[in-house]
Enzyme design. Structure first.
Site: not given
Ligand code: GAL
Length: 951
Positions: A435, A510
């Site tokens: 990100e 993710e």
């Molecule tokens: C994402 C990020 C993670 C964590 C997650 C929480 O955007 O990559 O590290 O912060 O959100 O939802």
């Protein structure tokens, strides 16, 4: 004339051969390599120690020189009162929770800290290649060895390998490592811990050796379908001359120890240079590595010269192919396989980021039992031991770089990651970022292009990915520079992106970010409480069930990486204080399953799964009120029976499962699961009685007696029928005796402020965890007792297995040693022994080290000067100066006072006492002899406490 010419030629030839031999074979030192743990016996100072402000020309001049670091970086700094500890160490986890600290870092104070370690090297180590290794220091570290700065590591997740061969001292002399840790620096928005949290090593090798991570032996399947290991062995020569005729032999052994293949090659390495020996080792019909059968081979690399072994290294490898397909996702060994992954940070309850190796194994086992086959190291390189565990347990890894930066220092960090990890069969993807705001820009694209190229220079067998949470549809974006496009969330864009980019391979990198708390079934934002029914998620996330459906139903997506497998400290979304750890985990901070765990078992395992949520222990005022009951299963049909009455018999909703609102009456919930019309599984949840006793459950039946092995112990309360009480929350007190110790406690409650380092812990929804660790060199038992007011105590005795010990560098207690002296020119007339040098005179006295005698060239007298700050105890109580092998007649002057006179000229040890005094001491030694005599400081000069008698 002709004859003379040819004679000269012959002579030249012999001289050349002789010179070559002198440079080569004759001078090559062969030693058995050793990798010694440096984890024991560090001294730690919490908080910074500012460097002294240096004024004055001479002091300034001196402070800028090699081996002349000042303050706590100086070898002579008094660290005697510092706390002694063994690594790995995370000082943040020892701190109380503090609402004024950063929520991202788990409301723990981080700050600065100093570590020091003293060690000796045997005289026989002289000439070896000596390397210090620091596997991970959170977060920025400056490292000095014997007063010379040797490294600065500006990444909390990359290792430092430091060649200290030229800087160290041998024999009685003491070497000092000083490390200033800056944990104010933050590289993540999660709990990062603070301090030297991974292992440390001293490695001794032959001067002609394989560099650290210098064996690249990763099997590949060739286009013709045969297997080979295209090995590359990087050698380094830090000896005395060029070395030729080096034989590199690589052998491959199967699990039973049988050699199945071998090859050799020859090379030469110039002095202070590196060379890569390349060779290919064909292997026929290897046993493949897979997640179900993680079969590993051992690769032994030997480096020899004329049959003499110079160095050797053992690595593991696995034979497997991986492939990402734009239409059909991921393949392992040509078998289609959905990546069933979780993202995870690196801390655990009780220990923070200072994870014992065996806790990795514990965590991976839990994930595997859930049906998971993949793991994303979010968002940083993992430890070496973690990847070893993934190889042998069979979990595939997305290995991630921390800092998105294509400038030279950061490319070096990326190269380190690839070089260290490229032999692991578990590693299937390199992720260059997570990100990044520049992901949808030309700058981002240009950076990824460069970083990906650097990866490919070191490993062409695995694709590069980048975890994008935006920018996917920009005209120029990083997806165009990645081999596999990683989606963070944005499930709405899966289809549109694929339509726009049908040639690209895609995976979720993710997903989910659903929040739940173990054993909690009611959401109440006013109390920072979250239910476990898979309903709560931030805007960018979704439920576990929806996310898996989205991914599972799209064959072009390689798989999922759920945020997260385990809770972690920090990032307490959707709350802030008093919530101190995350709620995203499928398991809590201890690794206790939340409801989500069973959801994934149902999704990912073939065997029948049937789980009823919630517990059935509700308070009296809940009687008659509806309670949501959920049956999580992977069956065709489930039947729910409440207190003996069938309430429902339904087909199972494959993604959402089945739930009902049931009016609460204490008693029993039962469920029966059917496949193809046949009952295959039953489960029940009962209302229990009050807790009456404690139960302790060890994770394994024995622990290794090496001082490293650690094991979580599950703690729960039982009712009179021996049933665990899921609502118990009493305080438990622990006592650990015998051959182990308690290293941390936890209970998985994100709202708890109880300490991680403590001997007590409350149960949270019926569970707590105590983590024990063996003592080194033991083979008895670790005895763990748990007590709580009003409950019957529990004691378990865990057998300690006698195992090989981890070789380590002996501890040395700090001693103030004076090894930096200025020597006056010799004079025939007696000089003023306290003669002061003018402040701008850097040249008329010579800097010398003790241990070597000087010849009195032209005269009878010489003066040696040194300044020092005695240790605090010596300042208040006085002390002694011990001169080893003091040669010549001598007068010892301290701050202008004569404190000792040596009348005899012969070499002998000599002790001069000094009274209590504060501040810096000026020590001058006047030596008398005759012109031509060898005189002076023939040995170590050390400052001893008054109480210690010299030997
Ligand atoms: C994402 C990020 C993670 C964590 C997650 C929480 O955007 O990559 O590290 O912060 O959100 O939802």
């Amino acid at each position: 004339m002709k004859k003379t010419f040819s004679l000269v030629l012959v002579l030249c030839f012999f001289l050349e051969v002789f010179a070559q031999q002198g440079n080569n074979e004759n001078s090559v030192l062969a030693v058995k390599n050793e990798r010694l743990s440096l984890d024991k016996g560090w001294r730690f100072h919490p908080g910074d120690i500012p460097f002294p402000i240096i004024k004055g020309h001479n002091a300034t001049y001196t402070s800028t020189k090699a081996a002349r670091a000042t303050g706590a970086a100086a070898p002579g700094y008094d660290d005697k009162s510092w706390r002694e500890l063994d690594l790995p160490h995370d000082w943040a986890v020892e701190m109380p929770f503090d609402s004024t600290e950063n929520l991202s870092q788990g409301y723990k104070q981080r700050g600065y800290g100093w570590y020091r370690r003293h060690f000796k090297l045997d005289n026989s180590d002289r000439g070896k290649h000596l390397e210090l290794q620091f596997d991970g220091i959170a977060t920025h570290a400056t490292i000095w060895v014997n007063g010379t700065v040797v490294h600065r590591n500006w990444c909390g997740y990359t290792s430092s390998y430091i060649d200290v061969s030229p800087l160290v001292k041998y024999g009685d002399e003491i070497n000092t490592i000083a490390i200033r840790v800056d944990a104010v620096a933050q590289e993540g928005w999660w709990y990062e811990g603070a301090g030297i949290y991974r292992h440390t090593w001293l490695v001794k090798r032959s001067p002609l050796h394989i560099i650290t991570d210098g064996v690249y032996a990763n099997p590949v399947k060739t286009a013709s379908g045969s297997w080979e290991i295209p090995a590359e062995i990087t050698l380094q020569n830090s000896g005395k001359g060029n070395v030729s005729n080096i034989e590199v032999e690589v052998s491959v052994f199967d699990k039973s120890g049988k050699q199945i293949a071998q090859n050799t090659n020859k090379t030469s390495v110039k002095l202070f240079d590196q060379a890569i020996a390349s060779l290919s080792i064909p292997v026929s019909n290897p046993h493949l590595w897979s997640v179900d059968d993680p079969y590993l081979y051992t690769v032994e690399t030997k480096v020899k010269q004329n049959g003499k072994l110079l160095d050797e290294a053992t690595t593991k490898c696995g034979f497997r192919t991986i492939r990402f397909d734009k239409d059909t996702g991921f393949y392992l060994n040509d078998q289609p396989m959905k990546l069933k992954g979780t993202c995870n940070h690196i801390d655990h309850a009780g220990v923070g980021v200072a994870m014992p190796n065996s806790l990795w194994e514990f965590r991976l086992r839990k994930l595997k039992e859930m049906g998971s086959n993949a793991y994303r190291c979010a968002h940083n390189p993992p430890s070496r031991e973690f990847l070893e565990a993934c190889d042998s347990i069979g979990i595939m890894v997305m290995d991630e770089n921390r800092n998105f930066n294509s400038s030279p220092e950061y490319i070096r960090q990326l190269q380190w990651l690839i070089q260290r990890d490229r032999n692991h069969p578990s590693v299937i993807l390199w992720s260059v970022f997570n990100e990044e705001p520049m992901q949808g820009t030309e700058i981002g694209y240009e950076m990824v292009r460069r970083m990906s190229t650097e990866v490919k220079k070191l490993d062409t067998t695995r694709p590069v990915t980048a975890a994008m949470n935006g920018g996917l549809f920009s005209e120029i974006n990083v997806s165009q520079a990645a081999d596999v496009v990683g989606f963070n969330y944005q499930s709405y864009a899966y289809d549109d992106f694929r339509k726009a980019n049908p040639h690209m391979c895609l995976t979720s990198s993710e997903d989910v970010s659903c929040v739940m708390q173990r054993g909690q079934y009611v959401t109440d934002h006013s109390k920072n409480l979250l239910d476990s029914y898979d309903t709560q998620h931030p805007d960018w996330g979704t439920t576990h069930r929806k996310s898996w459906k989205d991914i599972n139903e799209r064959p072009f997506l390689a798989g999922c990486f759920v945020w997260t497998g385990f809770d972690y400290k920090g990032e307490p979304t959707p709350f802030a204080w008093p919530t101190v750890s995350s709620n995203f985990g499928i398991m809590d901070l201890c690794g206790f399953p939340k409801s989500a765990y069973y959801i994934y078992q149902a999704f990912w395992l073939d065997r029948p799964i049937l789980r009823l949520e919630p517990h059935w222990n509700w308070p009296a005022d809940s009687i008659g009120k509806n309670i949501k009951v959920m049956a999580i299963s992977n069956l065709d049909k489930v039947k729910l029976i409440v207190n003996g009455k069938t309430i429902a018999e339904e087909n199972v909703d494959k993604y959402n499962f089945n739930s009902w609102d049931i009016p609460y009456q204490p008693g029993k919930l039962e469920a029966i699961g059917y496949r193809s019309g046949k009952e295959v599984i039953r489960t029940k949840v009962e209302t229990t009685d009050e807790p009456v006793s404690i139960q302790l459950i060890a994770d394994r039946s024995s622990i290794d007696g090496d001082g490293w092995d650690a094991m979580p112990i599950t703690v729960q309360a039982l009712d009179k029928k021996g049933r665990p009480v899921p609502t118990a929350n009493m305080l438990i007190e622990f006592e650990v005796s015998g051959d182990g110790k308690l290293i941390g406690v936890g209970n998985g409650d994100p709202n708890s402020h109880e300490l991680d380092k403590a001997t007590t812990r409350s149960l949270y929804h019926g569970l707590a965890q105590a983590i024990i660790q063996s003592n080194e060199n033991t083979n008895g038992n670790v005895i763990v007792t748990a007590k709580s007011k009003g409950l019957k105590s529990a004691t378990i005795s865990i057998p300690v297995r006698q195992v090989a010990q981890i070789p380590f560098v002996a501890r040395v207690s700090p001693t103030l040693v004076l090894d930096k002296w200025l020597l006056s020119p010799s004079t025939t007339s007696r000089p003023d022994p306290n003669l002061k040098l003018s402040d701008n005179d850097m040249n008329s006295w010579e800097p010398i080290r003790n241990g070597q005698l000087q010849t009195l060239e032209k005269g009878k007298y010489q003066v040696y000067r040194s300044t020092f700050t005695p240790y605090k105890l010596q300042q208040t109580e006085g002390g002694r100066i011990l001169f080893r092998n003091l040669t010549g007649k001598a007068e010892i002057w301290l701050n202008g006072q004569l404190i000792g006179t040596k009348d005899k000229a012969e070499a002998s040890d000599f002790v001069a006492e000094f009274p209590p005094l504060a501040g810096d001491y000026q020590l001058n030694v006047l030596i008398e002899g005759n012109t031509g005599d060898k005189v002076g400081l023939g040995g170590m000069v050390s400052i001893l406490d008054r109480a210690i008698t010299s030997k």
